[in-house]
Motif scaffolding. Structure first.
Motif, mmCIF file in Angstrom:
data_model
loop_
_atom_site.group_PDB
_atom_site.id
_atom_site.type_symbol
_atom_site.label_atom_id
_atom_site.label_comp_id
_atom_site.label_asym_id
_atom_site.label_seq_id
_atom_site.Cartn_x
_atom_site.Cartn_y
_atom_site.Cartn_z
ATOM 1 N N ILE A 99 0.833 -1.187 -0.120
ATOM 2 C CA ILE A 99 0.016 0.214 -0.198
ATOM 3 C C ILE A 99 0.767 1.332 -0.161
ATOM 4 O O ILE A 99 0.662 2.246 -0.577
ATOM 5 C CB ILE A 99 -0.917 0.013 1.312
ATOM 6 N N GLY A 100 1.875 1.230 0.838
ATOM 7 C CA GLY A 100 2.854 2.443 0.989
ATOM 8 C C GLY A 100 3.463 2.791 -0.649
ATOM 9 O O GLY A 100 3.675 3.883 -1.050
ATOM 10 N N PHE A 101 3.875 1.639 -1.154
ATOM 11 C CA PHE A 101 4.499 1.687 -2.488
ATOM 12 C C PHE A 101 3.604 2.434 -3.766
ATOM 13 O O PHE A 101 3.775 3.221 -4.251
ATOM 14 C CB PHE A 101 4.986 0.262 -3.064
ATOM 15 N N VAL A 102 2.320 1.676 -3.625
ATOM 16 C CA VAL A 102 1.305 2.146 -4.311
ATOM 17 C C VAL A 102 0.917 3.769 -4.366
ATOM 18 O O VAL A 102 0.902 4.528 -5.005
ATOM 19 C CB VAL A 102 0.236 1.250 -4.382
ATOM 20 N N VAL A 103 0.696 3.936 -2.890
ATOM 21 C CA VAL A 103 0.257 5.365 -2.463
ATOM 22 C C VAL A 103 1.359 6.623 -2.903
ATOM 23 O O VAL A 103 1.063 7.453 -3.160
ATOM 24 C CB VAL A 103 -0.396 5.437 -1.144
ATOM 25 N N ALA A 104 2.606 5.889 -2.542
ATOM 26 C CA ALA A 104 3.838 6.833 -2.930
ATOM 27 C C ALA A 104 3.752 7.092 -4.407
ATOM 28 O O ALA A 104 4.005 8.220 -4.818
ATOM 29 C CB ALA A 104 4.944 6.176 -2.198
ATOM 30 N N HIS A 105 3.495 6.122 -5.075
ATOM 31 C CA HIS A 105 3.224 6.459 -6.585
ATOM 32 C C HIS A 105 2.499 7.431 -7.042
ATOM 33 O O HIS A 105 2.510 8.409 -7.968
ATOM 34 C CB HIS A 105 3.207 4.928 -7.423
ATOM 35 N N PHE A 106 1.063 7.212 -6.503
ATOM 36 C CA PHE A 106 0.193 8.048 -6.809
ATOM 37 C C PHE A 106 0.595 9.609 -6.626
ATOM 38 O O PHE A 106 0.127 10.577 -7.096
ATOM 39 C CB PHE A 106 -1.200 7.730 -6.155
ATOM 40 N N HIS A 108 3.360 10.867 -5.994
ATOM 41 C CA HIS A 108 4.373 11.072 -7.064
ATOM 42 C C HIS A 108 4.023 11.555 -8.314
ATOM 43 O O HIS A 108 4.607 12.603 -8.826
ATOM 44 C CB HIS A 108 5.548 9.876 -7.108
ATOM 45 N N ASN A 109 2.891 11.149 -8.672
ATOM 46 C CA ASN A 109 2.325 11.243 -10.139
ATOM 47 C C ASN A 109 1.636 12.567 -10.145
ATOM 48 O O ASN A 109 1.883 13.218 -11.343
ATOM 49 C CB ASN A 109 1.317 10.204 -10.427
ATOM 50 N N ILE A 110 1.120 13.093 -9.128
ATOM 51 C CA ILE A 110 0.493 14.373 -9.425
ATOM 52 C C ILE A 110 1.418 15.625 -9.392
ATOM 53 O O ILE A 110 2.491 15.560 -8.861
ATOM 54 C CB ILE A 110 -0.767 14.569 -8.220
ATOM 55 N N GLN A 115 1.269 17.959 -3.924
ATOM 56 C CA GLN A 115 1.722 16.900 -3.145
ATOM 57 C C GLN A 115 1.902 17.118 -1.683
ATOM 58 O O GLN A 115 1.579 16.179 -0.923
ATOM 59 C CB GLN A 115 3.101 16.505 -3.905
ATOM 60 N N ARG A 116 2.079 18.295 -1.330
ATOM 61 C CA ARG A 116 2.282 18.645 0.270
ATOM 62 C C ARG A 116 0.932 18.075 0.988
ATOM 63 O O ARG A 116 1.012 17.545 1.949
ATOM 64 C CB ARG A 116 2.962 19.859 0.216
ATOM 65 N N LYS A 117 0.110 18.737 0.220
ATOM 66 C CA LYS A 117 -1.201 18.606 0.835
ATOM 67 C C LYS A 117 -1.617 17.180 1.144
ATOM 68 O O LYS A 117 -2.154 16.871 1.879
ATOM 69 C CB LYS A 117 -2.335 19.497 -0.203
ATOM 70 N N TRP A 118 -1.439 16.461 -0.095
ATOM 71 C CA TRP A 118 -2.003 14.928 -0.103
ATOM 72 C C TRP A 118 -1.121 14.180 1.042
ATOM 73 O O TRP A 118 -1.655 13.391 1.667
ATOM 74 C CB TRP A 118 -1.740 14.445 -1.369
ATOM 75 N N TRP B 28 -4.625 10.814 -18.299
ATOM 76 C CA TRP B 28 -5.445 9.887 -17.688
ATOM 77 C C TRP B 28 -4.626 9.022 -16.409
ATOM 78 O O TRP B 28 -5.172 8.868 -15.273
ATOM 79 C CB TRP B 28 -5.626 8.665 -18.573
ATOM 80 N N ALA B 29 -3.461 9.137 -16.532
ATOM 81 C CA ALA B 29 -2.504 8.507 -15.313
ATOM 82 C C ALA B 29 -2.688 9.624 -14.063
ATOM 83 O O ALA B 29 -2.922 9.264 -13.201
ATOM 84 C CB ALA B 29 -0.974 8.457 -15.437
ATOM 85 N N LEU B 30 -2.823 10.813 -14.463
ATOM 86 C CA LEU B 30 -3.263 11.795 -13.403
ATOM 87 C C LEU B 30 -4.450 11.761 -12.911
ATOM 88 O O LEU B 30 -4.563 11.802 -11.557
ATOM 89 C CB LEU B 30 -3.023 13.161 -14.080
ATOM 90 N N ARG B 31 -5.622 11.247 -13.815
ATOM 91 C CA ARG B 31 -6.888 11.400 -13.327
ATOM 92 C C ARG B 31 -6.907 9.948 -12.345
ATOM 93 O O ARG B 31 -7.652 10.221 -11.307
ATOM 94 C CB ARG B 31 -7.893 10.953 -14.333
ATOM 95 N N TRP B 32 -6.345 9.035 -12.892
ATOM 96 C CA TRP B 32 -6.377 7.615 -11.991
ATOM 97 C C TRP B 32 -5.592 8.037 -10.618
ATOM 98 O O TRP B 32 -6.118 7.558 -9.739
ATOM 99 C CB TRP B 32 -5.790 6.476 -12.830
ATOM 100 N N SER B 33 -4.595 8.799 -10.644
ATOM 101 C CA SER B 33 -3.964 8.982 -9.481
ATOM 102 C C SER B 33 -4.692 9.615 -8.348
ATOM 103 O O SER B 33 -4.806 9.564 -7.346
ATOM 104 C CB SER B 33 -2.492 9.719 -9.910
ATOM 105 N N TYR B 34 -5.420 10.750 -8.885
ATOM 106 C CA TYR B 34 -6.312 11.248 -7.994
ATOM 107 C C TYR B 34 -7.530 10.709 -7.560
ATOM 108 O O TYR B 34 -7.878 10.521 -6.334
ATOM 109 C CB TYR B 34 -7.024 12.812 -8.928
#
Lengths: 306, 305
Positions: A99-106, A108-110, A115-118, B28-34
């Motif tokens: 979960i930590g790995f997946v959430v860290a990627h999400f 990192h993606n935005i 990022q700071r807020k999330w 799309w990656a961004l949307r899924w991330s959110y």
């Protein structure tokens, strides 16, 4: 010249004392003295004393050697505790890491602006004292007023015995542990992700690597160290966990969710058999020592690289 | 027909439009991330949110068969009741006293020790630094039983009653906070350039002056991170107070809430949740204001060598 100064000062003891006090190694020793005393008296001594205690009988009057351990090996509850501690620690750490790995990627993606807020929001479970948040979970899992069961009932599902049934109780304590611990992994992995150079991904993209290949051949190898050290770290903490199990199930139903810490508390403090409680908690030592040695090797290795 | 559009799409992707398709997949990656971030945030914030909801309810509403996820008649009754009873305030005072003193003790012990270990080589300093790290890995669940027995022995020998006094926690908590704080301060101090303290020493500064005038100001972020950590750990510790204190006027918050608000089989959930939320407030407030230091300390603990 310093030799003559030293020789002359022998006659005047006060000056020797002052000189001794001015030596860097003396100052350093005095600066670390409280730390040494603390570690010696409150960590090393009790740890050794635990081994001594474990060889005494219940009244602590007689030496029984390995008697307590033999007694434990003959008890079914003990083996249940060993099994549950391992299931608890390993399952929780694996899921926390994923979960930590997946959430860290999400995160990192935005865009980095948000990022700071999330990150701030996602770390909240780690900041709340575990005893307090476990109480909230206990209330969410309440046998008659469970808010989860209310939601399930809206869909026509049967209520779930969150802490009443052995398997659900195991699931619940692990779930709460994952909830508390995965933000820590997220933060560590996010820091590691940021240290992977972007050029590697760009080069991989040009070579036509898909997202899975990018993770498998770039992200994971680059983060290997931090993944290992975080997991081992968490393994130690989870293996020795007390708060969650104690508050959520207190070891029940039928002692099936006891881990080393909660069982040794029950045996050693609540039932008053200090030697037996000490023996139970000592069983954590080999597991912890192995993890500690691996972590230490890694830390020392990286220390010499730097 | 479909083959035609397929090849057309392929053709358009093969040519300069490629950049556009990449940015579309990026979108799309961004949307899924959110989307997933919202899901995870909901999961992570659900229990504190539910604490808040329950704390605003009356006992009657809690035991009613209405939607538990909504407050129909919000009230501050629980808060008023808790904050006007002496018992809860005593827990709060004990927790605050213990945490503040432990933080001070921790800093007084670990900052000079970290300075000595990172800058002044002496016999056994490397071993001691490793020992500090190993001590940090020793969990409290391993030590509470021998410590309990040792404290009982101390009473038998000297007549000083340690068990069941809140200040016994002042002896116990530093075993958890000092090793970690020393460890991360060693990391922070080691990252300060050597030229800085060499210049100070040449100018005739004593070691103490080097520490207070140079190291502490330069490593202030690390110092703040360590302070926050020490506070959070002291505030949240549950096992030691549970084992070592029993009288209601000696309890700290986590144990106080768990043992006194749960009376027999009667759970007063409105008050328990209020108490837990107020108990979680100090670390949360500190975190809200000093988040960056908090996170820096968290990552420094395991990553800095």
């Amino acid at each position: 010249m310093s030799q003559t100064a030293q020789a002359s000062s022998v006659a005047v003891p006060r000056r020797t004392m002052r000189q001794w006090l001015k030596r860097p190694s003396t100052i350093a020793f005095l600066m670390t003295l409280p730390l040494i005393l603390l570690i010696g008296l409150l960590v090393l001594y009790p740890a050794g004393y635990a081994i001594h205690l474990a060889t005494l009988n219940k009244g602590m009057t007689r030496f029984v050697g390995f008697g307590n351990f033999e007694f434990l090996f003959g008890r079914e509850t003990f083996w249940m505790v060993v099994k549950q501690s391992c299931i608890f620690a390993i399952t929780a750490v694996v899921f926390k890491a994923i979960i930590g790995f997946v959430v860290a990627h999400f995160v990192h993606n935005i865009p980095s602006k948000g990022q700071r807020k999330w990150r701030g929001m996602l770390l909240v479970p780690w900041v709340i004292p575990p005893a307090m948040s476990t109480l909230a979970w206990l209330w969410l899992f309440d046998p008659s007023y469970s808010a989860f069961n209310w939601v399930l009932a809206q869909f026509g599902a049967d209520p779930v015995p969150w802490t009443g049934d052995a398997y659900w109780a195991r699931f619940s304590v692990i779930l709460v542990n994952i909830w508390i611990g995965s933000p820590f992994f997220m933060i560590m992995y996010l820091a590691a992700l940021k240290s992977v150079p972007d050029q590697l991904y760009e080069a991989a993209l040009i070579d036509g690597a898909n997202w899975w290949q990018r993770i498998w051949y770039i992200t994971l190898p680059m983060m290997r160290n931090i993944i290992a050290i975080t997991a081992l770290f968490s393994l130690i903490v989870t293996f020795a966990n007390f708060d969650i199990v104690r508050i959520l199930t207190a070891g029940g139903p039928l002692d099936l969710t006891h881990v080393f810490a909660t069982w040794s508390f029950l045996v050693g403090i609540e039932s008053g058999d200090i030697p037996l409680g000490a023996s139970v908690s000592l069983f954590m030592m080999p597991f912890l020592a192995i993890a500690a040695v691996i972590i230490l090797r890694d830390v020392v290795k990286r220390g010499s690289q730097a | 027909m479909s083959a035609q559009t397929g090849s057309a799409a392929q053709a358009s992707r093969a040519q300069p439009v490629r950049y556009g398709s990449m940015s579309r997949s990026r979108r799309w990656a961004l949307r899924w991330s959110y989307f997933f971030l919202v899901l995870f945030a909901a999961f992570f914030l659900l229990p504190p949110f539910y604490m808040l909801i329950t704390s605003l309810k009356t006992s009657a509403e809690i035991s009613a068969a209405t939607n538990p996820w909504w407050v129909f008649s919000p009230t501050l009754e629980n808060y008023i009741e808790l904050l006007t009873t002496d018992q809860y305030l005593v827990f709060f005072r004990n927790s605050a006293l213990v945490s503040l003193i432990v933080v001070t003790l921790t800093m007084v012990i670990s900052v000079p020790a970290a300075f000595a270990l990172s800058r002044m080589k002496f016999w056994g300093s490397a071993t001691l630094a490793t020992g500090v790290f190993l001590t940090y890995l020793v969990p409290e669940t391993l030590l509470f039983i021998p410590l309990f027995k040792i404290f009982a022995e101390v009473r038998n020998l000297t007549g000083i009653e340690l068990i069941n006094n809140w200040w016994v926690l002042l002896i116990l908590y530093p075993t958890l906070t000092v090793p970690f704080c020393t460890w991360i301060m060693i990391g922070y101090f080691a990252s300060i350039p050597k030229e800085l303290d060499e210049a100070a020493l040449i100018d005739g500064a004593t070691w103490m002056q080097t520490l207070t005038k140079i190291f502490i100001p330069v490593a202030l972020p690390g110092l703040i991170a360590a302070t926050i950590f020490a506070f959070t750990v002291s505030w949240a510790q549950f096992l030691y107070p549970l084992a070592f204190t029993t009288s209601t006027d000696q309890l700290v918050l986590p144990v106080g809430i768990v043992t006194t608000l749960i009376k027999g089989d009667v759970f007063n959930w409105g008050q328990i949740m209020t108490g837990a939320l107020l108990g979680a407030a100090p670390p949360l407030v500190i975190y809200a204001f000093l988040m960056d230091y908090y996170i820096a300390g968290l990552t420094a603990g395991a990553t800095k060598g």
